[in-house]
Each structure stands twice: as C-alpha cells, then as structure tokens.
Design a protein around this motif. Structure first.
Motif, PDB file in Angstrom:
ATOM      1  N   VAL A   1       0.820  -1.222   0.000  1.00  0.00           N
ATOM      2  CA  VAL A   1       0.000   0.000   0.000  1.00  0.00           C
ATOM      3  C   VAL A   1       0.856   1.275   0.000  1.00  0.00           C
ATOM      4  O   VAL A   1       0.759   2.091  -0.897  1.00  0.00           O
ATOM      5  CB  VAL A   1      -1.013   0.046   1.173  1.00  0.00           C
ATOM      6  N   VAL A   2       1.706   1.442   1.029  1.00  0.00           N
ATOM      7  CA  VAL A   2       2.587   2.626   1.055  1.00  0.00           C
ATOM      8  C   VAL A   2       3.768   2.346   0.126  1.00  0.00           C
ATOM      9  O   VAL A   2       4.396   1.293   0.218  1.00  0.00           O
ATOM     10  CB  VAL A   2       3.085   2.897   2.491  1.00  0.00           C
TER      11      VAL A   2
ATOM     12  N   THR B   1      -6.378   4.519   0.929  1.00  0.00           N
ATOM     13  CA  THR B   1      -5.039   3.982   1.207  1.00  0.00           C
ATOM     14  C   THR B   1      -4.968   3.473   2.642  1.00  0.00           C
ATOM     15  O   THR B   1      -4.461   2.380   2.910  1.00  0.00           O
ATOM     16  CB  THR B   1      -3.977   5.089   1.009  1.00  0.00           C
ATOM     17  N   LEU B   2      -5.480   4.286   3.567  1.00  0.00           N
ATOM     18  CA  LEU B   2      -5.412   3.924   4.986  1.00  0.00           C
ATOM     19  C   LEU B   2      -6.240   2.666   5.270  1.00  0.00           C
ATOM     20  O   LEU B   2      -5.809   1.767   5.999  1.00  0.00           O
ATOM     21  CB  LEU B   2      -5.909   5.094   5.844  1.00  0.00           C
ATOM     22  N   ILE B   3      -7.431   2.580   4.655  1.00  0.00           N
ATOM     23  CA  ILE B   3      -8.290   1.407   4.876  1.00  0.00           C
ATOM     24  C   ILE B   3      -7.589   0.150   4.347  1.00  0.00           C
ATOM     25  O   ILE B   3      -7.546  -0.887   5.010  1.00  0.00           O
ATOM     26  CB  ILE B   3      -9.662   1.602   4.187  1.00  0.00           C
ATOM     27  N   ARG B   4      -6.975   0.257   3.153  1.00  0.00           N
ATOM     28  CA  ARG B   4      -6.261  -0.904   2.593  1.00  0.00           C
ATOM     29  C   ARG B   4      -5.104  -1.325   3.498  1.00  0.00           C
ATOM     30  O   ARG B   4      -4.872  -2.507   3.733  1.00  0.00           O
ATOM     31  CB  ARG B   4      -5.725  -0.564   1.198  1.00  0.00           C
ATOM     32  N   LEU B   5      -4.379  -0.322   4.018  1.00  0.00           N
ATOM     33  CA  LEU B   5      -3.229  -0.625   4.878  1.00  0.00           C
ATOM     34  C   LEU B   5      -3.699  -1.334   6.153  1.00  0.00           C
ATOM     35  O   LEU B   5      -3.095  -2.320   6.593  1.00  0.00           O
ATOM     36  CB  LEU B   5      -2.496   0.672   5.242  1.00  0.00           C
ATOM     37  N   CYS B   6      -4.792  -0.820   6.747  1.00  0.00           N
ATOM     38  CA  CYS B   6      -5.284  -1.407   8.005  1.00  0.00           C
ATOM     39  C   CYS B   6      -5.857  -2.803   7.779  1.00  0.00           C
ATOM     40  O   CYS B   6      -5.711  -3.680   8.627  1.00  0.00           O
ATOM     41  CB  CYS B   6      -6.341  -0.509   8.643  1.00  0.00           C
TER      42      CYS B   6
ATOM     43  N   GLU C   1     -13.375   4.972  14.604  1.00  0.00           N
ATOM     44  CA  GLU C   1     -14.487   4.017  14.594  1.00  0.00           C
ATOM     45  C   GLU C   1     -14.859   3.631  13.168  1.00  0.00           C
ATOM     46  O   GLU C   1     -15.054   2.461  12.845  1.00  0.00           O
ATOM     47  CB  GLU C   1     -15.695   4.610  15.336  1.00  0.00           C
ATOM     48  N   HIS C   2     -14.928   4.637  12.299  1.00  0.00           N
ATOM     49  CA  HIS C   2     -15.253   4.363  10.889  1.00  0.00           C
ATOM     50  C   HIS C   2     -14.157   3.513  10.238  1.00  0.00           C
ATOM     51  O   HIS C   2     -14.441   2.603   9.468  1.00  0.00           O
ATOM     52  CB  HIS C   2     -15.410   5.678  10.121  1.00  0.00           C
ATOM     53  N   LEU C   3     -12.908   3.856  10.560  1.00  0.00           N
ATOM     54  CA  LEU C   3     -11.773   3.121   9.982  1.00  0.00           C
ATOM     55  C   LEU C   3     -11.848   1.644  10.373  1.00  0.00           C
ATOM     56  O   LEU C   3     -11.702   0.751   9.528  1.00  0.00           O
ATOM     57  CB  LEU C   3     -10.459   3.741  10.477  1.00  0.00           C
ATOM     58  N   GLN C   4     -12.123   1.370  11.659  1.00  0.00           N
ATOM     59  CA  GLN C   4     -12.213  -0.022  12.115  1.00  0.00           C
ATOM     60  C   GLN C   4     -13.322  -0.763  11.375  1.00  0.00           C
ATOM     61  O   GLN C   4     -13.147  -1.889  10.922  1.00  0.00           O
ATOM     62  CB  GLN C   4     -12.485  -0.059  13.630  1.00  0.00           C
ATOM     63  N   LYS C   5     -14.462  -0.062  11.240  1.00  0.00           N
ATOM     64  CA  LYS C   5     -15.612  -0.698  10.595  1.00  0.00           C
ATOM     65  C   LYS C   5     -15.273  -1.089   9.149  1.00  0.00           C
ATOM     66  O   LYS C   5     -15.577  -2.187   8.693  1.00  0.00           O
ATOM     67  CB  LYS C   5     -16.799   0.270  10.643  1.00  0.00           C
ATOM     68  N   LEU C   6     -14.620  -0.150   8.437  1.00  0.00           N
ATOM     69  CA  LEU C   6     -14.335  -0.392   7.013  1.00  0.00           C
ATOM     70  C   LEU C   6     -13.179  -1.374   6.821  1.00  0.00           C
ATOM     71  O   LEU C   6     -13.155  -2.126   5.850  1.00  0.00           O
ATOM     72  CB  LEU C   6     -14.031   0.930   6.315  1.00  0.00           C
ATOM     73  N   ALA C   7     -12.197  -1.363   7.752  1.00  0.00           N
ATOM     74  CA  ALA C   7     -11.024  -2.221   7.580  1.00  0.00           C
ATOM     75  C   ALA C   7     -11.372  -3.706   7.756  1.00  0.00           C
ATOM     76  O   ALA C   7     -10.748  -4.563   7.143  1.00  0.00           O
ATOM     77  CB  ALA C   7      -9.931  -1.818   8.562  1.00  0.00           C
ATOM     78  N   VAL C   8     -12.375  -3.990   8.590  1.00  0.00           N
ATOM     79  CA  VAL C   8     -12.671  -5.403   8.878  1.00  0.00           C
ATOM     80  C   VAL C   8     -13.725  -5.998   7.944  1.00  0.00           C
ATOM     81  O   VAL C   8     -14.066  -7.170   8.044  1.00  0.00           O
ATOM     82  CB  VAL C   8     -13.134  -5.612  10.345  1.00  0.00           C
TER      83      VAL C   8
END
Length: 777
Positions: free
Chosen positions: A33-34, A564-569, A768-775
């Motif tokens: 990703v990065v 990018t951040l969601i893919r990385l997480c 919270e949104h990041l966690q929801k989307l990453a999983v």
C-alpha cells in the motif's frame, strides 16, 4: 530498530525509508500500500562523516563508487562491485592496501564519506581546471512598485545583506516597476542604468546584446563547470560583464548610495488600477545577465517582490482592481485566464537557469498574492529558497532574509552546482524524485517506466542546495517473477552520489551507500511490519498527495488517503472478519492513522481556506524539508506548561485547553503561545511583577523562551503568535486541534476547557469508521 528510538533517526547517512525491509516482487510491493520510497538529505552535516582528500574510485561497468559493502581481494588487488558484481582492479596508488591498512571508504562504519577534490580537477572528466574557483554571484532584483514604507524596509534588508556577503562575492542589481532597470555598478562616477521595456519578452541574447556583453563571447557549455584559460574573476575575459557584477567590497558604497536615492516607481497609476509591475521581464533580464558568467559559477537571483505581475510576460492578473487575483476555485474551473501562460513562461526561465546552473530565490511580501503559484516551477527546479510574508517589515521576512547571508552556526550552508546520481541493485527501478531538483535525463537500466515527479532519469541537477535540503526518491521493482530479486543475495544496495560546490567554491562529492534486506512477504509479513517507518510513510503520502493534487485533474485527495489507509489497516491489522471491536493495530503502525487524520485536515489537502500562493509555498517547503520537520507540518506538536509539573507533551486535542495552563503549539509555519483564561487574567493584573509570585513569572517566561528557540533555529522563520483563550488570535491554535468537544456534545466537557464550532469529525469518530471499514469482508 533501536536506531528508530534514537534522537537522530537519520543518522550519518541522512536516509529514511518508508519500509526498511523490501518484498521481493512487484506484486508483493503493491500489496504494501505505502510506496517503497527513501527520503534523503544529500549534504546534511554530521560529525562522523570522514573527509577524504582524493577522487572516488568508480566501477568500470556501472560507475558505482567503491564503498564499505564492496568485497575486496587483497592478494589480487581487485574489488567486486556490490551493484553489478563486476571485478575491478585497484589503480597503482592503492597498492599499499591490506586488511590492516584500509582506505577510508572501505571502513565498515563509514557508509557515508565525502571526497574533497583538489581545486584543479573537474569531477566529471578528471581534467585540470583554472586554479581559483570562481566567486559566488548574487543578483538582487528589487520591486519598486511599493509604498515608501515597504520599499524602505526592503532597502534596509538589502543593505544589511550586502554587508554580510563575503568580500569576494560578486553583486549585481536590477530594480523594476513598469520597466526593468539594470544598474551598471562599475560606473561609479554617476548612476548609469540600462532600461528594458516591461511589456515585451526579451531573450537571453537580446539582454546580452543590449548590455553590450555579447561581443567575442566564448560558446558556453552547460556542463556547469568552467573550462580553464581565458578567464578572470569568473567571467570570459573581455566580456565586460564586470561592469555589472562587482565584488561586494568594491560596490558596497555605490550600492548604498544607489539604494538611498531609489524611489518608488514613478509611473502614474490610474485610480482603481494596480501598479504596472513587470516581474517576468526583470527575472528574464537577471537570468540573461548571469548567462554572461562562466559556466560553473555558483549564482543566485535574489528577488524581492511586493505585488502581482501585471505587465508583460509572467502576468498573473489584469491591472483593473475590480478583478480579484485567481483563487483555487478559479484554477479548478479553468477560470484563471493568465495562469497557464504565466506558468509556461516561468517554466522557460526555469529551463534557462537550470542549463546555466543558477538559482532563483523568491522573497514575496504583500497582503495580496504575488504569483508564487506561477513562479513555483522556477524556484523549485533550481533549488531556490522561498519566503512568503505579509510585509517587508515583518519578522518572518526580515529574520529569514538575514539568515540567508549569515555565517557561523546560524548559516544555512548554501551550496551551488550540485548533481545527484543514484545507483541501485539489479531489479530495483527509480520512478522519480519529489523535491527541489530537475532531471538530467540520464537513461539506464535502473529507470522505471512509471514516473513520479522528476522521473525518466537516474541523475538530477541541484542548482542550489543547503544542509537541510531533502529529496524523496520513489522506487519500483522490476516485474520479472521467475528469478525474483534476492534469491541469490538477501541484501540489496542503494547508493546516492552528490557532487556540489561549497560556499568557498571547493568541489565535494558525498557518497552514501546503504543496504537493506529482501524478505519473502508471501510467507510472513512480520519482518516487513517491523521495518515500517510511520513518520516517513506519512510524509511520503503527503508529498505524493500534494503532487497528485497539482498534476491530476479532479483528484480527490481525501478519498485517496482514506482508501489507502483502509487498505493498509485491512492488510496489516489484526481482526476477526466483520467484527470492528476485535480490530487492533501493531505498534509499528499505531501512529499512522492519526498522521493521516491530521494530514486530511492540514493545509496541504484542505486548500479551501488558503490562496494558491500560500498552498504553493506550503507544498514547496513540505517537499524540501527533512522528515522530522515535515512531520510537524502535518501534525503539529503541543507542549503544556502548568504550575504542578515540568513542561510536557500534550495531546493535540481541544481537551488539552485549560484555564490554568499555557500551551505552546509548533505548527512549523507558525508558533503559538496560548494562555488559559485564568493565566491571562493574572498576567493582566500584573501578578508576575510581584516578588511573592516568582513562580508565576517563571511559568510565563518558560514558553516564551522555548518559542524563541524554535524561531531561531528554523528557516523560513515561523510566524510567532502570542494569544489568550477566547481571544481573536486563538484561532491559530483551535484550527489545529482535534475537535473532540464541539457544539454537539458541549455538555460533556470539563470546566475551563473549550469547544470548537465545527462539523468536522473527531479522531475518535474517524477511528471508529476506519475499524468498521477495515474489517469488512
């Protein structure tokens, strides 16, 4: 990773990488990703770097320089290049080497060495040169379309600068308003001026013709190094350019008198109109004048500009005041009629200056825009300095301008005529460089097909560079899958070779060779994770996002960063599918999401509140400063001062505000000292003057001293804001804080703290949104 915890993460090499361990294939690299990138500070000072008084030894095939990672056969007197595995014989003058008698460049701890060449060797051809290096040249270009007061500030800054220049430095002077005036400083009996019309483009040859400099001129070479013979004082003999460029010691008095007599532009300005200002012509004339110097002379055009160009080439706005200067919205909608033409013009000046090896420094001081966005290309590709302020009387301009010419500890260490070459192991390709440089278009096996920034080359020209100059290099892996890189050798190597002239005119070559490990990420990502550098990754993402915003139409930076951040997480986080509460991030990644959160809110991505000039200025500095400085630009640091504890870092959050606390915010471009309500009231009552409140006086003094220290060490000098809670200037702090308390949840907050009136999401909600989307499966 012990060195990451160290106070100096760049170490002696001045290199920081997004990933310190690399995957073996292009496919695996894209899953990281990065991007694979390195941030390098080519001539950063470090006490451990040895200086070697001879020329470097180069490999016969790939011209990489002999280094600490080369394998040496002492009996056969040969060395094996770690890049191409070529066996090279040592030249006769190395015949004394043995395991106990190594030259400096082969010591394992010296991964960076600096070669200082004898003054009469050309670093490229090895041929002898003229004995004395040419002195540096400074051509000052001064805007006279200003009110008397502003012009007075600019003139006194110029006088101070000329007094600080080295005795032998050559000085030229161009002033401009409706026309451009070249002052013949060598004619001291009376002031003699050559005038160029401001509304008509002038070529380099026309400039030299009009100034009487073109007769009997030797053909110039663009290699950037003087050829011997027929030269005196850094010029072609008989060219007469020494009528315009004189040693500082000879012309200081003449220039002082000239500046005293210089008045604001006398050309009449109709009511409701802007002054007629021919910035473009003035800069072409200055560049043309420098074209008469010998190639290889280090020269800078120092431009002091007090308003937008309205006349001739480089115009950014019409003379009619009812028409506002272009905004970001205008640029997006293609409603800025002068913009593209002006950029094209400054691009041509950039090419001319790069060919000559000269630098453009821009000091823009005005309440409205002056065209930094258009001139950016010329400043950035020549490695020039840029300072943007509100007035020539403001400390941001005055202190920064003085720093440019100062010697000693405070000096910027301005160097000239640099070039950077990068050698890398087989299978590594260079996509390009973001930062103050321009491509030398040197093709080769290590050049990638895709381009980021200044690409399609493995060598770059750095007309101007200083000890803090930093460049970001983007790498790619070749797509051959079968013989994946690193199957034979678990290590890969990168070498950065920077040759440059120091302020004394001596040629130095800095060689940094680094090695990192290949890993097979298909089997395990653990080693990869431990080699992740969060700060460098955040800064590289910021630089890449800024570049895309400038070059790709309709690019949505916020969405790109979020994705990018969601893919990385989702790649590197630990979680059970579709269960956000189970999500955890490895400590090596834990700071990265908040860097991205602050980057999304920063002036690099949210351009809504800034003019195109300010945005261009911020991005130029983001691209040329080192990682620690750039990190502060993205995520400012906050320090809290209270009676009960020593100064300590505070969360960049509105909850850190308290009535009995002083906060010091360092946002790089501005430094804010913020007094809580109670502290401000006590100060206004004068308690700190009373002997029994000695502790309060000390509490008030501590952040002031710390802020002065930041201001002293930084270039450009930041704007210092001292404010109180609920005061109008408090906005400088509030704009940077995480809005954990807004008008929506004001009932939950503690007394004495503050709320931010915004609809922006807070870091908590963002997570919270990041966690929801990453999983999500």
């Amino acid at each position: 990773m012990a060195e990451m915890a160290n106070m100096d993460p760049e170490g002696m090499d001045g290199v920081r990488m997004t990933w310190n361990v690399w995957p073996r294939t292009k496919v695996e690299a894209s899953k990281c990703v990065v991007p694979l990138a390195a941030s390098i500070s080519p001539i950063r000072r470090h006490s451990d770097i040895p200086s070697l008084p001879y020329a470097p030894l180069k490999c016969r095939t790939c011209v990489a320089v002999l280094n600490a990672f080369s394998r040496v056969d002492f009996a056969a007197k040969i060395w094996i290049c770690p890049f191409c595995f070529q066996r090279n014989p040592f030249p006769p003058h190395y015949h004394m080497i043995s395991e106990s008698n190594l030259p400096g460049e082969l010591y394992p701890q010296y991964t960076t060495v600096e070669y200082s060449l004898p003054p009469n060797i050309d670093p490229r051809s090895g041929a002898a040169q003229a004995a004395t290096p040419p002195p540096p040249v400074f051509v000052f270009v001064l805007d006279t379309c200003m009110i008397e007061e502003e012009l007075g500030f600019a003139k006194s800054a110029l006088k101070q600068a000329i007094g600080l220049l080295p005795e032998n430095a050559l000085v030229g002077f161009v002033s401009f308003g409706t026309q451009a005036h070249v002052h013949e400083l060598g004619f001291s009996e009376m002031s003699k001026v050559f005038v160029f019309r401001g509304n008509k483009e002038v070529s380099k040859d026309q400039v030299l013709d009009q100034l009487g400099l073109s007769s009997r001129r030797a053909p110039t070479t663009t290699s950037g190094f003087p050829k011997g013979g027929g030269a005196q004082n850094g010029f072609q003999s008989g060219s007469g350019v020494n009528r315009f460029l004189l040693p500082a010691s000879d012309c200081e008095y003449t220039l002082d008198l000239l500046l005293d007599e210089l008045q604001s532009d006398q050309w009449p300005v109709q009511p409701g109109h802007r002054s007629q200002r021919c910035t473009g012509v003035a800069l072409s004339v200055a560049a043309g004048l420098l074209g008469a110097c010998l190639p290889g002379t280090g020269a800078r055009i120092v431009a002091l500009v007090g308003g937008p160009c309205t006349e001739g080439p480089g115009t950014i706005i019409s003379k009619d005041l009812s028409e506002p200067v272009r905004s970001h919205k205008d640029l997006d909608k293609d409603a800025a009629p002068y913009y593209k033409k002006a950029v094209k013009f400054y691009d041509s000046i950039a090419k001319q200056l790069v060919a000559q090896g000269h630098v453009l420094d821009l000091f823009a001081s005005a309440l409205d825009q002056v065209g930094v966005a258009e001139m950016k290309v010329a400043v950035e590709s020549t490695g020039g300095l840029v300072v943007l302020s509100e007035s020539f009387g403001h400390s941001v301009f005055k202190d920064s301008f003085k720093r440019v010419f100062e010697d000693g500890e405070q000096s910027l260490g301005l160097c000239f005529n640099g070039s950077l070459e990068i050698n890398c192991s087989k299978d590594i390709k260079i996509q390009g460089v973001i930062g103050p440089c321009s491509s030398l278009e040197k093709k080769g096996p290590s050049v990638a097909d895709t381009v980021i920034g200044e690409g399609n080359t493995s060598a770059w020209k750095l007309c101007g560079l200083d000890k803090s100059t930093c460049l970001t290099v983007f790498f790619d892996l070749s797509s051959t899958g079968s013989n994946a890189p690193g199957t034979v050798n678990p290590q890969f190597y990168l070498q950065f070779v920077t040759s440059y002239q120091n302020p004394e005119g001596q040629t130095l070559i800095r060689v940094t060779t680094i090695t990192r490990q290949w890993v097979d990420t298909a089997l395990s990502t653990e080693e990869l994770v431990q080699g992740f550098d969060q700060e460098t990754a955040a800064v590289v993402m910021a630089r890449l996002a800024s570049l895309k915003m400038e070059t790709e139409e309709g690019f949505d930076a916020t969405r790109w960063l979020d994705r990018t951040l969601i893919r990385l997480c989702s790649k590197f986080g630990d979680y059970r599918k579709d269960d956000p509460s189970s999500f955890t991030l490895n400590p090596y990644f834990s700071l990265f999401p908040q860097f991205i959160f602050n980057l999304r809110r920063s002036q690099f991505v949210q351009v809504f509140n800034n003019s195109p000039d300010e945005t261009a200025y911020f991005r130029m500095l983001l691209n040329r400063e080192n990682i620690s400085n750039a990190t502060v630009m993205i995520q400012p640091s906050l320090t809290s001062y209270t009676f009960s504890s020593p100064p300590q870092p505070a969360l960049l959050d509105v909850a850190s505000i308290a009535a009995d606390r002083i906060l010091l915010l360092d946002a790089y471009f501005s430094v804010v000292v913020f007094h809580g309500m109670t502290i401000a009231q006590w100060r206004n009552m004068g308690y700190h003057h009373q002997p029994e409140h000695e502790a309060f006086a000390q509490l008030l003094q501590a952040p002031q001293e710390d802020s002065q220290m930041i201001v002293r060490e930084r270039f450009p000098v930041p704007r210092l804001v001292v404010c109180d809670q609920h005061g109008s200037q408090a906005r400088f702090l509030l704009a940077k804080l995480n809005p954990s308390a807004t008008y929506n949840n004001a009932n939950e907050m503690s007394a004495g703290s503050d709320v931010i009136f915004t609809d922006d999401v807070s870091l908590q909600v963002f997570f919270e949104h990041l966690q929801k989307l990453a999983v999500q499966s």
